[in-house]
Design a protein around this motif. Structure first.
Motif, PDB file in Angstrom:
ATOM      1  N   ILE A 186     -55.052  11.161  28.576  1.00  0.00           N
ATOM      2  CA  ILE A 186     -54.604  12.059  29.648  1.00  0.00           C
ATOM      3  C   ILE A 186     -54.645  13.508  29.174  1.00  0.00           C
ATOM      4  O   ILE A 186     -55.115  14.408  29.884  1.00  0.00           O
ATOM      5  CB  ILE A 186     -53.198  11.645  30.126  1.00  0.00           C
ATOM      6  CG1 ILE A 186     -53.277  10.323  30.882  1.00  0.00           C
ATOM      7  CG2 ILE A 186     -52.574  12.735  30.996  1.00  0.00           C
ATOM      8  CD1 ILE A 186     -51.927   9.718  31.209  1.00  0.00           C
ATOM      9  N   VAL A 187     -54.191  13.756  27.933  1.00  0.00           N
ATOM     10  CA  VAL A 187     -54.238  15.111  27.380  1.00  0.00           C
ATOM     11  C   VAL A 187     -55.680  15.598  27.279  1.00  0.00           C
ATOM     12  O   VAL A 187     -55.994  16.749  27.611  1.00  0.00           O
ATOM     13  CB  VAL A 187     -53.529  15.154  26.008  1.00  0.00           C
ATOM     14  CG1 VAL A 187     -53.789  16.473  25.294  1.00  0.00           C
ATOM     15  CG2 VAL A 187     -52.029  14.937  26.180  1.00  0.00           C
ATOM     16  N   ALA A 188     -56.572  14.735  26.833  1.00  0.00           N
ATOM     17  CA  ALA A 188     -57.979  15.116  26.713  1.00  0.00           C
ATOM     18  C   ALA A 188     -58.569  15.485  28.069  1.00  0.00           C
ATOM     19  O   ALA A 188     -59.290  16.484  28.196  1.00  0.00           O
ATOM     20  CB  ALA A 188     -58.775  13.979  26.076  1.00  0.00           C
ATOM     21  N   VAL A 189     -58.281  14.710  29.084  1.00  0.00           N
ATOM     22  CA  VAL A 189     -58.792  15.001  30.429  1.00  0.00           C
ATOM     23  C   VAL A 189     -58.266  16.354  30.913  1.00  0.00           C
ATOM     24  O   VAL A 189     -59.011  17.166  31.478  1.00  0.00           O
ATOM     25  CB  VAL A 189     -58.436  13.855  31.406  1.00  0.00           C
ATOM     26  CG1 VAL A 189     -58.708  14.252  32.847  1.00  0.00           C
ATOM     27  CG2 VAL A 189     -59.214  12.604  31.045  1.00  0.00           C
ATOM     28  N   ALA A 239     -58.618  11.360  18.948  1.00  0.00           N
ATOM     29  CA  ALA A 239     -57.285  10.807  18.680  1.00  0.00           C
ATOM     30  C   ALA A 239     -56.984   9.658  19.636  1.00  0.00           C
ATOM     31  O   ALA A 239     -56.356   8.657  19.249  1.00  0.00           O
ATOM     32  CB  ALA A 239     -56.224  11.899  18.801  1.00  0.00           C
ATOM     33  N   ALA A 240     -57.450   9.781  20.875  1.00  0.00           N
ATOM     34  CA  ALA A 240     -57.240   8.706  21.850  1.00  0.00           C
ATOM     35  C   ALA A 240     -57.979   7.437  21.440  1.00  0.00           C
ATOM     36  O   ALA A 240     -57.449   6.319  21.578  1.00  0.00           O
ATOM     37  CB  ALA A 240     -57.703   9.153  23.233  1.00  0.00           C
ATOM     38  N   LEU A 295     -63.308  21.969  22.383  1.00  0.00           N
ATOM     39  CA  LEU A 295     -63.204  21.414  21.037  1.00  0.00           C
ATOM     40  C   LEU A 295     -61.869  20.701  20.851  1.00  0.00           C
ATOM     41  O   LEU A 295     -61.818  19.601  20.280  1.00  0.00           O
ATOM     42  CB  LEU A 295     -63.371  22.526  19.998  1.00  0.00           C
ATOM     43  CG  LEU A 295     -63.396  22.095  18.531  1.00  0.00           C
ATOM     44  CD1 LEU A 295     -64.594  21.168  18.273  1.00  0.00           C
ATOM     45  CD2 LEU A 295     -63.470  23.318  17.638  1.00  0.00           C
ATOM     46  N   TYR A 296     -60.790  21.317  21.351  1.00  0.00           N
ATOM     47  CA  TYR A 296     -59.494  20.631  21.304  1.00  0.00           C
ATOM     48  C   TYR A 296     -59.538  19.339  22.129  1.00  0.00           C
ATOM     49  O   TYR A 296     -58.939  18.332  21.743  1.00  0.00           O
ATOM     50  CB  TYR A 296     -58.376  21.529  21.827  1.00  0.00           C
ATOM     51  CG  TYR A 296     -57.991  22.649  20.883  1.00  0.00           C
ATOM     52  CD1 TYR A 296     -57.787  22.419  19.529  1.00  0.00           C
ATOM     53  CD2 TYR A 296     -57.817  23.941  21.362  1.00  0.00           C
ATOM     54  CE1 TYR A 296     -57.425  23.441  18.669  1.00  0.00           C
ATOM     55  CE2 TYR A 296     -57.449  24.964  20.516  1.00  0.00           C
ATOM     56  CZ  TYR A 296     -57.257  24.719  19.167  1.00  0.00           C
ATOM     57  OH  TYR A 296     -56.896  25.727  18.333  1.00  0.00           O
ATOM     58  N   GLY A 297     -60.210  19.377  23.254  1.00  0.00           N
ATOM     59  CA  GLY A 297     -60.358  18.173  24.075  1.00  0.00           C
ATOM     60  C   GLY A 297     -61.093  17.077  23.322  1.00  0.00           C
ATOM     61  O   GLY A 297     -60.728  15.897  23.411  1.00  0.00           O
TER      62      GLY A 297
END
Length: 140
Positions: free
Chosen positions: A87-90, A69-70, A61-63
């Motif tokens: 990158i954070v999502a990945v 956001a990306a 869910l955070y991803g």
């Protein structure tokens, strides 16, 4: 003498029957204790796996939030902000995948929720009562 001999043999048979009844009762109680202990262990393992699945869902869910956001940053600014968010999502999805795999491993170790060792023990006990030697077992 012939009158007392059947009485003595009947007492021996009665004692043997009493001993067998007592042994079978104790054996059944012991097998039930084993089954309860085994189910308790499997319940703990399933609980840990379910907790890891829940953690994986939270991280996913955070991803998803980071991915959104990306996309927003990608529309607002050409490169740096959305690339960082992507990158954070990945990374978050990678963490979620690892947690999901660990959760699956723990849940699969807890199934089937049958106390297999206790069931095998009961089968061996029944075979022993019938006078059969279980395959691959050596008695002392």
């Amino acid at each position: 003498m012939t009158v007392t001999r059947p009485v003595v043999e009947n007492e021996r048979v009665g004692a043997l029957v009493s001993q067998v009844t007592s042994d079978v009762s104790r054996l059944v109680r012991d097998e039930l204790q084993l089954a309860k202990a085994e189910l308790k262990d499997k319940g703990k393992e399933a609980g840990l796996g379910i907790g890891l699945f829940g953690g994986a869902g939270t991280v996913a869910l955070y991803g998803l939030g980071a991915l959104i956001a990306a996309a927003i940053c990608g529309l607002a600014v050409v490169l740096p902000a959305w690339l960082a968010a992507l990158i954070v999502a990945v990374l978050l999805f990678a963490v979620a995948a690892v947690a999901a795999l660990l959760g699956k491993k723990h849940v699969s170790q807890a199934t089937p929720p049958v106390p297999q060792r206790a069931v095998e023990g009961v089968h061996e006990d029944l075979e022993a009562l019938k006078g059969h030697q279980p395959e691959g077992k050596i008695t002392a």
